[in-house]
Design a protein around this motif. Structure first.
Motif, PDB file in Angstrom:
ATOM      1  N   THR A  15     -22.721  28.323 -65.200  1.00  0.00           N
ATOM      2  CA  THR A  15     -21.664  27.581 -63.970  1.00  0.00           C
ATOM      3  C   THR A  15     -21.336  25.924 -64.243  1.00  0.00           C
ATOM      4  OG1 THR A  15     -22.841  29.082 -62.455  1.00  0.00           O
ATOM      5  CG2 THR A  15     -21.456  27.235 -61.555  1.00  0.00           C
ATOM      6  N   GLY A  40     -25.293  31.936 -58.793  1.00  0.00           N
ATOM      7  CA  GLY A  40     -26.634  31.174 -58.780  1.00  0.00           C
ATOM      8  C   GLY A  40     -26.872  30.112 -58.043  1.00  0.00           C
ATOM      9  N   GLU A  91     -18.114  34.406 -65.081  1.00  0.00           N
ATOM     10  CA  GLU A  91     -19.203  34.167 -65.057  1.00  0.00           C
ATOM     11  C   GLU A  91     -20.252  35.608 -65.066  1.00  0.00           C
ATOM     12  OE1 GLU A  91     -21.239  30.956 -63.065  1.00  0.00           O
ATOM     13  OE2 GLU A  91     -23.277  31.763 -63.814  1.00  0.00           O
TER      14      GLU A  91
HETATM   15 MG   LIG Z   1     -24.520  30.308 -62.511  1.00  0.00          MG
END
Ligand SMILES: [Mg+2]
Ligand SMILES: Nc1nc2c(ncn2[C@@H]2O[C@H](COP(=O)(O)OP(=O)(O)OP(=O)(O)O)[C@@H](O)[C@H]2O)c(=O)[nH]1
Length: 198
Positions: A15, A40, A91
């Protein structure tokens, strides 16, 4: 519209890399949408971008490379049809197989977009991860166009680490980076995709 798949181990810096790329793309006038297969602790930092920010599609309930590849392809198609961005940055979860992701696009509804792959490796945990999770590492790095060896600010890369990583991804450049302050990464990736030097 092109696709950039960003894979790599949990917590490796995917990220953080994504945020840096979005900022740089924004400065270059490139439009992007993001698909997040797993949220996350680090969020997409679209407040630093100009205009209305970046469109984020969260996809939960499974891995986009296998369990929900149909849902993933529908999401990409919808982005293509409604937002028309230059790029879709995806992602992936730590377990996604790049190979399966590329294959999934064979079922795309329309001419499939060009797919580029990026793996983020964690320099700080590499010696431990490569021993404990060798199979996962192999699948993450094996089909990457480029490997970013991240966190080199706290773990300067050794020759041994670089050689080990290169052995998993023959032919792919391995770029040592420290994602939070890294600049010019998009330009370097473009050079790789065009077959130039990095
Ligand atoms: Mg992440
Ligand atoms: N020192 C250092 N820390 C970093 C670097 N890149 C990322 N981090 C930190 O590492 C942690 C994980 O970074 P993320 O970008 O969330 O990693 P991720 O791969 O997206 O994590 P998940 O999505 O949870 O798998 C965060 O606390 C980041 O600030 C780096 O180059 N150096």
């Amino acid at each position: 519209m092109d696709i950039l798949l960003i894979g790599g181990f949990l917590g490796g810096g995917k990220t953080t890399v994504l945020n840096g790329l979005l900022r740089e793309m924004d400065g270059l006038g490139l439009t992007a949408a993001v698909i997040e297969n797993e949220i996350g602790t680090t969020g997409i930092d679209d407040k630093t971008l100009s205009g209305a920010g970046v469109h984020i599609t969260p996809l939960f309930g499974g891995c986009v490379c296998c369990q929900i590849s149909g849902v993933f392809l529908d999401a990409v198609k919808e982005i293509e049809d409604t937002l028309h961005p230059d790029w879709v940055l995806v992602e992936l979860t730590g377990l996604a197989l790049m190979e399966d992701m590329r294959a999934a696009f064979e079922d795309y509804d329309g001419p499939p977009p060009a797919v580029h792959t990026l793996a983020v490796a964690d320099a700080a945990r590499w010696p431990v991860l490569v021993r404990a999770c060798e199979t996962v590492i192999r699948s993450q790095l094996g089909d990457a166009d480029v490997v970013l060896l991240n966190k080199t600010d706290i773990a300067p890369p050794t020759e041994e680490t670089l050689a080990q990583i290169s052995a998993y991804c023959p032919g792919a450049p391995v770029l040592p980076i420290a994602a939070p302050g890294e600049t010019g990464l998009w330009r370097r990736l473009e050079a790789v995709w065009k077959g130039g030097t990095v």
